[in-house]
Each structure stands twice: as C-alpha cells, then as structure tokens.
Write an enzyme that holds these catalytic residues in place. Structure first.
Site, PDB file in Angstrom:
ATOM      1  N   CYS A 118       0.830  -1.206   0.000  1.00  0.00           N
ATOM      2  CA  CYS A 118       0.000   0.000   0.000  1.00  0.00           C
ATOM      3  C   CYS A 118       0.873   1.268   0.000  1.00  0.00           C
ATOM      4  O   CYS A 118       1.484   1.557  -1.016  1.00  0.00           O
ATOM      5  CB  CYS A 118      -0.985  -0.076   1.154  1.00  0.00           C
TER       6      CYS A 118
ATOM      7  N   HIS B  42      -3.287  -5.140   1.863  1.00  0.00           N
ATOM      8  CA  HIS B  42      -2.554  -5.385   3.117  1.00  0.00           C
ATOM      9  C   HIS B  42      -2.519  -6.870   3.464  1.00  0.00           C
ATOM     10  O   HIS B  42      -3.326  -7.323   4.290  1.00  0.00           O
ATOM     11  CB  HIS B  42      -3.235  -4.627   4.264  1.00  0.00           C
TER      12      HIS B  42
ATOM     13  N   GLU C 142      -0.628  -8.390   5.335  1.00  0.00           N
ATOM     14  CA  GLU C 142      -0.278  -8.587   6.757  1.00  0.00           C
ATOM     15  C   GLU C 142      -1.526  -8.562   7.644  1.00  0.00           C
ATOM     16  O   GLU C 142      -1.461  -8.927   8.811  1.00  0.00           O
ATOM     17  CB  GLU C 142       0.743  -7.518   7.200  1.00  0.00           C
TER      18      GLU C 142
END
Ligand code: GLN
Length: 192
Positions: free
Chosen positions: A77, A168, A170
């Site tokens: 991002c 994202h 993660e």
C-alpha cells in the site's frame, strides 16, 4: 538472514508478526544505519506522505533508496507507493525501485476499507485482500510480473527482487504473500 521492517509510521508491527510466524528473524528499522544490519526490507502501509516527511531527515531517504534498488524489497500500500518510479494524485517523491506508476487513493470510497477475494497466480486459490484507501498500479513495465489482480487491475506485482501489493496481506490470515516474499529473499541470497 534478517528481514527489516521500516518502522517510522504505519502498520509495521503486523508485518513483523507475520514474518516471525513464518520463522524469519526481523528488525524494526527506525534509523538509516539499521539498514546495514538487514538483508531485505518490508515497507508497510500507512501514509506515504507522512513517511516521506520522516525519511527526508538524516539522509534516510538516500540510504533507503540505495538499499531498495539493490536488495529484496516489498512494499504494501503506502510502501508500494514509495517503491514506485512514478507517483500520481498527487505526484510525490519516491524511491524509484520498481518500474511502476502508482496512483494514490485511486478507488475513492469504492475500496475504502474493503475485504475482497481476488484471483492470484500464487498456488492455493483466490486470495483475501484487505484494501484501505488503496492506490492503483496504473502503469507497469513489460518485465513486471502480475501475481494477482482485482477487477482486471494488478494488485500484487513482482519485478526482479522487488514486490509490491496495493492491499494489506499482513492483515489477512492467509500467509502466502509473505511466504512468496521470503522465498524471493532466500533465492536472492542463494544467488549472491
Ligand atoms: N492512501 C495512503 C497513501 O497514499 C495509502 C493507504 C495505505 O497504506 N493503506 O499513502
């Protein structure tokens, strides 16, 4: 092998956690000289313009630019925005490590914090993607490999030893994107 996570702003802790879950040794990079202690870097999501403000101090930007051009790097991002060669909406300084043009906040409210599933070339079927004020990869060079798309737009790309995601990974349970990154780092290390 130590994986650095740029830790000046944004969701760096989630990356650290995910990398450690996958058995990697990590170091939160808060100062330019810490780049000498890592083999690769993850640049997290957050606010790219805020990160730039911090990077413009103490020669951090120059040192990081040199690092990401040479070593395996992964931007998610805001991190993808920083790795790009060209940034639009508005245009801003970047590290120029990947031959892509990234348009900031490109989806407006449409993808303002959405969780979607999209197609990927990573083995194991569709990938969950968390989008938060996501940028769009609006141009890419011929040697940039598209690893996942959403609605026809590239959202996960790789060029040589660099990766960028506009979402994202993660923040999802799915570990395949970080696994692919660690595999890329190991391959880079093995080939010297
Ligand atoms: N909109 C942010 C930027 O332009 C990126 C958002 C994110 O990292 N989730 O930097």
């Amino acid at each position: 092998m130590t994986i650095g996570v740029l830790a000046i702003q944004g969701d760096y802790d989630a990356h650290k956690l995910r990398l450690e879950e996958l058995g990697a040794k990590t170091l939160l990079v808060k100062k330019p000289e810490q780049l000498d202690q890592v083999d690769a870097i993850v640049i997290p999501g957050g606010e790219s313009s805020t990160m730039l403000k911090f990077l413009e101090r103490d020669g951090f930007m120059e040192k990081l630019r040199e690092f990401v051009r040479a070593k395996p790097s992964f931007g998610t991002c805001a991190g993808a925005i920083l790795l790009a060669k060209e940034v639009a909406n508005p245009s801003q300084l970047s590290l120029g490590a990947m031959d892509i043009c990234v348009t900031r906040n490109a989806y407006g409210r449409q993808l303002d914090s959405s969780i979607l599933e999209a197609d990927t070339k990573l083995a194991g079927g569709p990938l969950e993607m968390v989008f938060i004020r996501a940028p769009k990869i609006s141009k890419l060079a011929d040697d940039v490999q598209v690893l996942a798309t959403y609605n026809g737009d590239p959202v996960l790309v790789r060029q040589k030893n660099k990766m960028a995601a506009t979402f994202h990974p993660e923040l999802s349970e799915d570990k395949r994107v970080h696994e692919a990154f660690l595999k890329m780092v190991r391959e880079a290390k093995a080939s010297g």
